[in-house]
Design an enzyme around this catalytic site. Structure first.
Site, short mmCIF file in Angstrom:
data_model
loop_
_atom_site.label_atom_id
_atom_site.label_comp_id
_atom_site.label_asym_id
_atom_site.label_seq_id
_atom_site.Cartn_x
_atom_site.Cartn_y
_atom_site.Cartn_z
CD GLU A 66 -2.98 -1.16 0.31
OE1 GLU A 66 -3.12 -0.13 -0.40
OE2 GLU A 66 -3.71 -2.15 0.21
CG ASP A 93 -17.71 -10.16 -5.68
OD1 ASP A 93 -18.80 -9.95 -5.10
OD2 ASP A 93 -16.62 -9.71 -5.26
#
Length: 227
Positions: A147, A172
């Site tokens: 991240e 999904d």
């Protein structure tokens, strides 16, 4: 005469049969003719009126697949071929070109070579890096991810959604965008990779500051090799 193995790619000569000088000369002439044919075929972009002979096709395949770049393109081609039916289904519902969705899957999964895996080592089939948050009730996989915070990359453990197969992942993914207010601007972006990438960044899909640029490059790659 050139003989071909069972898969039709590599010419071989029987080792138990001595070759005369005449046979050798004929082989050399045929090889030179075939190589010239392949060079013309490649130069013309594969659009010449006369298709390659079986010998030329075999030599072309051998040359392409024996190079690192050729093997890499073959892997990418295989990924596109495998995921394209699911991407087309998602494309029809999201209003986004299938090649852009394929590129998104390729970027997040490393062309299927860097899959998210569960604790037991099995694939989570999560092609898009969607995290198991926001009331997710399905299976999940905990993995180390990168991240970006305040411009710096950090490693941290996080939970990601896990699926039964790739079709479920695309389904999904489709529902995720269709039901999300944050990513409403993703819908209907059509063939505009720039609009799609911008909508992802605006919604906070990823923390990588170069995410849009990376996605656009993969879109170009998919478009160059798409079936």
């Amino acid at each position: 005469m050139i003989q071909f193995d069972q898969i039709g790619y590599l010419p071989f000569t029987r080792s138990d049969t001595p070759r005369s000088q005449g046979d050798s000369a004929a082989f050399s002439a045929l090889f030179a003719q075939t190589r010239s044919e392949v060079h013309r075929f490649i130069k013309d972009g594969g659009t010449q009126a006369m298709p390659l002979s079986p010998e030329g096709f075999a030599l072309r395949n051998t040359s392409i697949n024996s190079s690192p770049a050729g093997a890499l393109n073959a892997d990418k081609h295989a990924f596109i071929e495998q995921m394209q039916p699911y991407a087309r289904e998602a494309s029809a519902k999201l209003g986004v070109a299938s090649e852009i969705l394929l590129a998104h899957a390729a970027l997040e999964s490393g062309w299927g070579k860097s899959p998210i895996t569960k604790a037991n080592g099995q694939s989570a089939f999560n092609l898009f890096g969607i995290k198991a948050a926001g009331g997710w009730r399905g299976e999940r996989a905990e993995v180390l991810t990168t991240e970006f915070e305040n411009g710096a990359s950090i490693k941290k453990m996080d939970h990601f959604r896990s699926y039964a197969d790739y079709r479920s992942a695309f389904q999904d993914y489709t529902a995720f965008f269709s039901e999300s207010k944050r990513f409403r601007s993703v819908l209907g972006t059509g063939n505009s990779a720039e609009a799609f990438a911008s909508a992802l960044v605006k919604g906070g899909y990823a923390t990588d500051p170069a995410y849009a640029e990376k996605l656009l490059k993969v879109v170009d790659t998919v478009r160059s090799i798409k079936l």
